[in-house]
Design an enzyme around this catalytic site. Structure first.
Site, PDB file in Angstrom:
ATOM      1  N   GLU A  76      31.275 -89.688  23.109  1.00 32.81           N
ATOM      2  CA  GLU A  76      32.296 -90.259  22.248  1.00 32.81           C
ATOM      3  C   GLU A  76      32.517 -89.426  20.998  1.00 32.81           C
ATOM      4  O   GLU A  76      31.622 -88.740  20.521  1.00 32.81           O
ATOM      5  CB  GLU A  76      31.912 -91.671  21.851  1.00 32.81           C
ATOM      6  CG  GLU A  76      30.617 -91.702  21.101  1.00 32.81           C
ATOM      7  CD  GLU A  76      30.230 -93.119  20.774  1.00 32.81           C
ATOM      8  OE1 GLU A  76      29.744 -93.342  19.674  1.00 32.81           O
ATOM      9  OE2 GLU A  76      30.442 -93.987  21.632  1.00 32.81           O
ATOM     10  N   CYS A  90      34.219 -87.019  13.886  1.00 23.16           N
ATOM     11  CA  CYS A  90      32.779 -87.245  14.021  1.00 23.16           C
ATOM     12  C   CYS A  90      32.393 -86.809  15.445  1.00 23.16           C
ATOM     13  O   CYS A  90      32.845 -87.389  16.425  1.00 23.16           O
ATOM     14  CB  CYS A  90      32.479 -88.722  13.787  1.00 23.16           C
ATOM     15  SG  CYS A  90      30.744 -89.093  13.948  1.00 23.16           S
ATOM     16  N   CYS A  97      20.679 -89.567  23.417  1.00 23.27           N
ATOM     17  CA  CYS A  97      19.957 -88.992  22.279  1.00 23.27           C
ATOM     18  C   CYS A  97      18.467 -89.286  22.406  1.00 23.27           C
ATOM     19  O   CYS A  97      18.084 -90.408  22.738  1.00 23.27           O
ATOM     20  CB  CYS A  97      20.495 -89.584  20.980  1.00 23.27           C
ATOM     21  SG  CYS A  97      19.697 -88.888  19.518  1.00 23.27           S
ATOM     22  N   CYS A 101      16.696 -94.372  18.134  1.00 28.53           N
ATOM     23  CA  CYS A 101      16.727 -95.261  16.965  1.00 28.53           C
ATOM     24  C   CYS A 101      16.969 -96.712  17.400  1.00 28.53           C
ATOM     25  O   CYS A 101      17.852 -96.985  18.222  1.00 28.53           O
ATOM     26  CB  CYS A 101      17.802 -94.825  15.985  1.00 28.53           C
ATOM     27  SG  CYS A 101      17.499 -93.170  15.349  1.00 28.53           S
ATOM     28  N   CYS A 104      20.543 -98.206  17.110  1.00 27.58           N
ATOM     29  CA  CYS A 104      21.661 -97.391  17.584  1.00 27.58           C
ATOM     30  C   CYS A 104      21.817 -97.518  19.097  1.00 27.58           C
ATOM     31  O   CYS A 104      20.848 -97.373  19.855  1.00 27.58           O
ATOM     32  CB  CYS A 104      21.403 -95.942  17.188  1.00 27.58           C
ATOM     33  SG  CYS A 104      22.435 -94.746  18.054  1.00 27.58           S
ATOM     34  N   CYS A 322      27.556 -95.056  16.304  1.00 28.14           N
ATOM     35  CA  CYS A 322      27.457 -94.077  17.386  1.00 28.14           C
ATOM     36  C   CYS A 322      26.915 -94.711  18.660  1.00 28.14           C
ATOM     37  O   CYS A 322      26.059 -95.562  18.641  1.00 28.14           O
ATOM     38  CB  CYS A 322      26.609 -92.888  16.959  1.00 28.14           C
ATOM     39  SG  CYS A 322      24.917 -93.303  16.576  1.00 28.14           S
TER      40      CYS A 322
HETATM   41  S1  SF4 Z   1      21.216 -92.895  15.184  1.00 26.02           S
HETATM   42 FE1  SF4 Z   1      21.540 -92.764  17.408  1.00 26.02          FE
HETATM   43  S2  SF4 Z   1      22.539 -90.789  17.736  1.00 26.02           S
HETATM   44 FE2  SF4 Z   1      21.653 -90.759  15.667  1.00 26.02          FE
HETATM   45  S3  SF4 Z   1      19.601 -89.860  15.945  1.00 26.02           S
HETATM   46 FE3  SF4 Z   1      19.340 -92.075  16.117  1.00 26.02          FE
HETATM   47  S4  SF4 Z   1      19.499 -92.496  18.322  1.00 26.02           S
HETATM   48 FE4  SF4 Z   1      20.327 -90.459  17.974  1.00 26.02          FE
END
Ligand code: SF4
Length: 331
Positions: A76, A90, A97, A101, A104, A322
């Site tokens: 995205e 962005c 990823c 997180c 996220c 994100c």
């Molecule tokens: S916020 Fe999401 S995209 Fe950003 S580093 Fe953490 S897991 Fe990865």
């Protein structure tokens, strides 16, 4: 493109690049200044189409594209339209990823693969073409989409060069930012680059214990190591670092957390940094802090002598955080 153009005079490469990056053609047939045989070769070897689904925010201040790559993976890209007329893109740097997180959606998808520089550039081409139709252009770029850009260093830097190239997207280095959760070796590498791009560090917690809960990948790098790399970066480049702090209700938004944060940053970075407080797009199990608590957090930091900014919440109605859109599609 380079390979095909190798057997042609140098000016053909310049013409092809001008057609792709400046005239923003979507099909090689539009590059009528190129000979037909070359157009046909380019058409079959490097098609210019970008397959995407776009969602526009109801307020009209942002648009998100879910871009489907050649292997079916979906990434995205978000376009943020500022009232001043500037447009920020962005960008994603990975499919999924490894950051994992807890707040996220991308992080919950896990890591799938690295993006190539071409796949990063395709994101910019897509929105550049869209903006061209309304007489606009992309004026700044942030690597804050899916992925940890410093874990895909080479491809991200190639894309940065393309963004910055006067004959390609011509976006000033000072208008290009990279956001990291803190990969010390990548920060050190970046401090040796002769690039004037901006660096943002996603801190989100004032200590390793809470940070490790919010950002599992951060357990590999204690804050002391990351902050030492950032201090070296600041000393080597003389550039200011933005410290990002997403405020999660009842998790990291208390006044004592603000005081700990101020102390940590003052002691380890000393100078040339500021804190950007982010109002969080609600996802998964966390809620955003309240405006009142955000104000208190901000003034606590300011009383401790820390420079603070607050980010406007772009695109909440189109799942602006994100990974939220791509997370609903199969990567
Ligand atoms: S916020 Fe999401 S995209 Fe950003 S580093 Fe953490 S897991 Fe990865």
């Amino acid at each position: 493109m380079k390979e095909i153009l190798q057997s042609y005079p140098a000016y053909r490469r310049r013409q092809a690049e001008e057609a792709v990056f400046q005239r923003l053609i979507e099909d090689w047939d539009e590059a009528t200044n190129l000979p037909l045989d070359l157009r046909q070769k380019l058409k079959s070897a490097c098609p210019l189409g970008v397959k995407a689904e776009v969602l526009a925010s109801a307020r009209g201040d942002s648009a998100k594209a879910a871009i489907e790559l050649s292997d079916g993976a979906v990434i995205e890209t978000v376009l943020m339209r500022h009232q001043s007329g500037r447009n920020t893109i962005c960008l994603s740097s990975q499919v999924g990823c490894p950051g994992a997180c807890a707040f996220c959606a991308t992080g919950q998808m896990g890591f799938v693969r690295q993006l190539t520089a071409e796949e990063i550039v395709a994101q910019i081409l897509f929105f550049s073409r869209l903006l061209k139709k309304e007489g606009g252009r992309i004026s700044s770029a942030v690597f804050m989409g899916m992925g940890e850009p410093l874990l895909n260093y080479r491809e991200v830097m190639l894309a940065v060069d393309c963004l910055n190239d006067r004959n390609k997207f011509n976006i000033g280095a000072r208008h290009i930012s990279l956001s990291t959760i803190g990969i010390p070796v990548g920060i050190e590498r970046l401090s040796r680059e002769k690039k004037q791009i901006n660096l943002a560090f996603s801190l989100h917690a004032p200590d390793d214990a809470l940070r490790g809960r919010l950002i599992p990948l951060a357990r590999q790098h204690p804050l002391r190591e990351i902050l030492a790399a950032l201090k070296n970066y600041i000393d080597a480049t003389g550039r200011r670092v933005m410290v990002e702090y997403v405020l999660l209700d009842g998790v990291n938004d208390s006044p004592p957390a603000a005081r700990d944060l101020a102390r940590l940053l003052r002691q380890s970075l000393e100078r040339l940094f500021f804190v950007n407080l982010i109002s969080f797009n609600p996802t998964l199990r966390y809620r955003p802090t309240t405006p009142q608590k955000m104000k208190i957090f901000q003034s606590t930091l300011e009383r401790e002598g820390i420079a603070v900014t607050c980010r406007y919440r772009f695109g909440e109605d189109i799942d602006g955080a994100c990974g939220q859109l791509a997370g609903r599609k199969k990567p």
